[in-house]
Design an enzyme around this catalytic site. Sequence first.
Site, PDB file in Angstrom:
ATOM      1  CB  VAL A 167      -1.112  -0.010   1.187  1.00  0.00           C
ATOM      2  CG1 VAL A 167      -1.920   1.254   1.044  1.00  0.00           C
ATOM      3  CG2 VAL A 167      -1.586  -1.317   1.489  1.00  0.00           C
ATOM      4  CB  CYS A 168       1.095   4.069   0.345  1.00  0.00           C
ATOM      5  SG  CYS A 168       1.354   6.164   0.057  1.00  0.00           S
TER       6      CYS A 168
END
Length: 325
Positions: A110-111
């Site tokens: 994520v990210c």
Amino acid sequence: MAQRTRPTGRTVLVLLFDDVQSLDVTGPVEVFAGAEKHTPGTYRIRTATLDGAPVRTSSGLTVVPDHALADAPEPDTLVVPGGQGTRDPDPRLTDWLRGHGPRARRLVSVCTGAILLARAGLLDGRRVTTHWAYSGRLARDHPAVDVDPDPIYVRDGHVATSAGVTSGIDLALALVEEDLGRDVALTVARHLVVFLRRPGNQAQFSAQLAAQTARREPLREIQQWITEHPGADLGVESLAARASLSPRHFARAFQAETGTTPGRYVDRVRLEHARRLLEDTGDGVEEVSRASGYGTTEAMRRAFVKALGTSPAEYRRRFRPAPAQ
């Protein structure tokens, strides 16, 4: 027809470290936890840090892990969140990922968690994404990685990477849908009051976010009206009349305040509208073209080929979710 294989108590392990982004952790966890509540015995959700000690997130929250990494169960799905802690990570974290990441059936970031995976050599030769603000850095520091800064998430084999914060929820919903079917994922999405499901190919910025919001109220109202009426007459003359401006004054003011011309803005809104209809409805291509303001299927086909490199029919085939089995 083949029956969907339901996982049995598969472990979802979420990696934690100091200065992790809290929403990168809690977003996917809430999705998998919601699926577990709906279908008990589906997922075992665990968190782990290097030494088992609590960590402090970038927003100041303290999170107590379930395990030290040395004692953590082997994951079916390994989730690596992002945050400021990915800028200068403990080398032991990278070493653990290098050794254990390939063992997971699914490797998820994520990210800026993608930066940790790249440091561990787990993204070489793969197409990935990350938060738009860090995609340039990821591509520069890791030239063997094919970085696409546009989508909200990307699947490449067993590796799945997502953009900033809330896109981790979108990716987790897609994984739940893959495991348990659309109905379960939809139930989870409804409880979280989020969309099911923003397709991974959706841009991190919509037309409204990519363009600046106009300062003057008449121009802001025009931006909103375009979004709500993509099938209307959206020529400069018509929009200028709605804004009570001359066409020349309107076109210059719109570009000055939004950073794009009225025509380009309209093109992007219509393309997004057509993509959503192709992804989420069974409407025919001709009906979609009219509703999106293209007028003819050929005009829409040309717009899709120019912007996306594919025809509307092929786009639907590739990106419309398959019905649950």
